[in-house]
Each structure stands twice: as C-alpha cells, then as structure tokens.
Design a protein around this motif. Structure first.
Motif, mmCIF file in Angstrom:
data_model
loop_
_atom_site.group_PDB
_atom_site.id
_atom_site.type_symbol
_atom_site.label_atom_id
_atom_site.label_comp_id
_atom_site.label_asym_id
_atom_site.label_seq_id
_atom_site.Cartn_x
_atom_site.Cartn_y
_atom_site.Cartn_z
ATOM 1 N N ASP A 126 27.717 64.819 -29.569
ATOM 2 C CA ASP A 126 26.581 65.244 -28.737
ATOM 3 C C ASP A 126 26.712 66.087 -27.640
ATOM 4 N N GLU A 127 27.835 65.784 -27.116
ATOM 5 C CA GLU A 127 28.353 66.735 -26.029
ATOM 6 C C GLU A 127 28.503 68.046 -26.531
ATOM 7 N N VAL A 128 29.097 68.353 -27.740
ATOM 8 C CA VAL A 128 29.192 69.632 -28.402
ATOM 9 C C VAL A 128 27.975 70.205 -28.631
ATOM 10 N N ARG A 129 27.088 69.517 -28.900
ATOM 11 C CA ARG A 129 25.801 69.929 -29.249
ATOM 12 C C ARG A 129 25.137 70.685 -28.072
ATOM 13 N N ARG A 130 25.403 69.847 -26.879
ATOM 14 C CA ARG A 130 24.811 70.087 -25.728
ATOM 15 C C ARG A 130 25.219 71.348 -25.145
#
Lengths: 251, 62
Positions: A126-130
């Motif tokens: 999720d952090e990578v996507r953000r």
C-alpha cells in the motif's frame, strides 16, 4: 520487527557486499527493463542492503533514493557507490511500511531480495502504491516459495532456521493476488534458480552451528519430492532456490 | 543528502511537512542537521549525510 532485521544485517553487511548473486545476478538487467528506466526517472529502492540494485538502477535513472533499516548496510552501500563514482543515489534509513515520502513522487520502486523480511507486506504494498505516480512501476525480485504447500513449508522453515529475521518467502500466486488486490496490474516476468552452497549460505547470516545441524537434519530426512524440488545436495551440502521477478504497474 | 530530496520527503508518522534545522553543508550536500515535522513535532536526525527517517518507535532496535 525492523529491529530483528537490523540486528541480523548489521553484522552481515560485509558478507553481502561481496556475494556474487547480490552484486551481479542475472535478474538485475531484468529489473532495469521491467522498471522501464530510460534515464529520466526518480526511483526508490526498498531494502537496498549493500546497494547493488540501487547502483544498477542509478546508471539508467536520473536519481535513486535507496532506503534500508540497517545503518551498517547503508554505510557499506554508500561507500561502495562512492568508490564507483556513482553520485545520483541518496541513502537514508527508512521503513518500507512507513515511507517518508509525499504521494506519487516516484516513477519506479524496486525491491530485490528484501521483501521476505517485511513483517506487514500488505502495508508495504500500500505504501509503494501511495508513493508511485499513476502508471509507475513496482518491480519486485525475491525468493518465491513453490506452489506446493509442503515444499513451501520446507523452504520457509529452513530460511527461518538460518535467519530469525526471515518472515516469509511468498508463493508467486500470493504476490500476484496481493498486488492485484492493492490496485496493481501484476505479472511474473522472470524466473531463475539460484544454486547455493549450504556452508556459504549459512555463514553469510552467521547461523549458529546448532541451527545449521537442524537444517541439515531436515535435508537428510527430506522425501524424494522435496529433494527434487530444491535439488538438495550432500557433499558439499547445498540446495537451489527459486527466484522470481514480478512487475506491477500502478493503475 | 541533497537539498532536492527535501521536496519529496515528509514525516513517516503523520506525513507532515519537514523543516531542516541546524544544517551543516559540505560541497552542496547536507551532512548533518535535524528534520523537524511541522505537523507532529517529531525530529529526524541527519548524520554523516544520511537522514534517519525511521518512525521513533523503530529506532535503536525497537
């Protein structure tokens, strides 16, 4: 959780700077291509370790930010980059599950031989996507567990005995499912098998002799299907690990 | 650490804006100083040019 990894890899930093797979594995050019690097990109490398992936990307990108939770690994990586006169990498201590970056600032995120340490891999995804821009690419390379449940258990058991900071080698199918659920278009773009010498493999993590004995006991007891799946070898002892590269494009 | 990096950095805890204080620079690089979050007040040290952006509960082996 990051504390386990720091303790384990603070001591292992020198060994990882010279291990030939990490420094020059055949998956490195695959990663550059899968990340779509043309020289203009800003790239984030997660769990950079000795910095080999960051340095490979740096030659094909405008700028690389390389993060790790282990200061000793970062110091070794920064020294190596300086000795090779690579000036477009910024090193920093950061946790992949709590990235210190604004939204959408990276064109690509790479993560090679590190994801099996993440305590909360869904949060990392999720952090990578953000931090990726729309259309940005997440390229992940790691040991993948076989789809067969028993072989999966065997691999993760010996990995944990060798390195207590090991969390999980996910199956390829698990990666694809997790990435797609998080809003990526994901596919496996490369597979390889890495033959490992058991003594060297254990020595890199300073695995204590009693744990090595447990691993060798599991090898000795392994049924033919597992012996074949991991190409278990006796003299000198060793085995082979499946590694995959997965490309995930942020929708 | 290059100044350019400040444009994309934020606080890993609250994603607030960071302000650089007490910076010492050498050859255009920030070698030491402190990044202070204007949102939650958390402080992130820069040592030997490498910022420590770990959340505070993960520093020192946490």
């Amino acid at each position: 959780m990051a504390g386990d990894v720091r303790e384990q890899f603070g001591q292992a930093a020198a060994a990882y700077a010279t291990f030939s797979y990490h420094a020059s594995g055949p998956d490195l050019p695959v990663i550059i291509e899968a990340a779509g690097l043309t020289g203009a990109e800003t790239v984030l490398d997660l769990g950079t370790g000795a910095g080999h992936t960051a340095m490979a990307c740096a030659r094909h990108a405008a700028r690389v930010v390389a993060v790790d939770v282990t200061p000793e690994m970062l110091a070794a990586a920064a020294d190596l980059a300086a000795s090779r006169r690579i000036g477009n990498i910024e090193f920093q201590e950061a946790d992949a599950a709590h990235l210190p970056f604004e939204d959408g600032v990276f064109d690509a995120v790479t993560c090679r031989v590190a994801a099996h340490h993440f305590a909360d891999v869904r949060r990392v995804i999720d952090e990578v996507r953000r931090v990726l821009r729309p259309g940005g690419r997440f390229v992940l390379a790691d040991t993948v567990a076989p789809e067969d449940a028993k072989a999966d258990t065997f691999l993760n058991t010996i990995e944990y005995l060798r390195d207590p900071s090991h969390v999980r080698d996910y199956r390829g199918s698990e990666w694809l499912r997790m990435l797609r659920a998080a809003g990526f278009e994901a596919e496996m773009v490369y597979r390889m098998v890495l033959a490992l010498d058991g003594a060297d493999w254990a020595a890199r993590q300073r695995t204590p002799p009693e744990k090595v004995a447990m691993i060798r006991h599991l090898f000795a007891e392994a049924p033919p299907a597992l012996r074949a799946a991991f190409e278990l070898r006796d003299a000198p002892w060793g085995f082979s690990q499946p590694i995959a590269v997965i490309r995930a494009v942020r929708a | 650490m290059e100044r350019l990096l400040l444009e994309i950095l934020c606080c890993p805890v609250c994603r607030g804006e960071l302000e650089l204080r007490d910076a010492e620079e050498a050859e255009g690089e920030i070698m030491s100083g402190t990044l202070v979050c204007l949102g939650c007040g958390e402080r992130y040290p820069i040592t030997d040019g490498i910022p420590n952006m770990l959340p505070p509960d993960q520093r020192n082996g946490g």
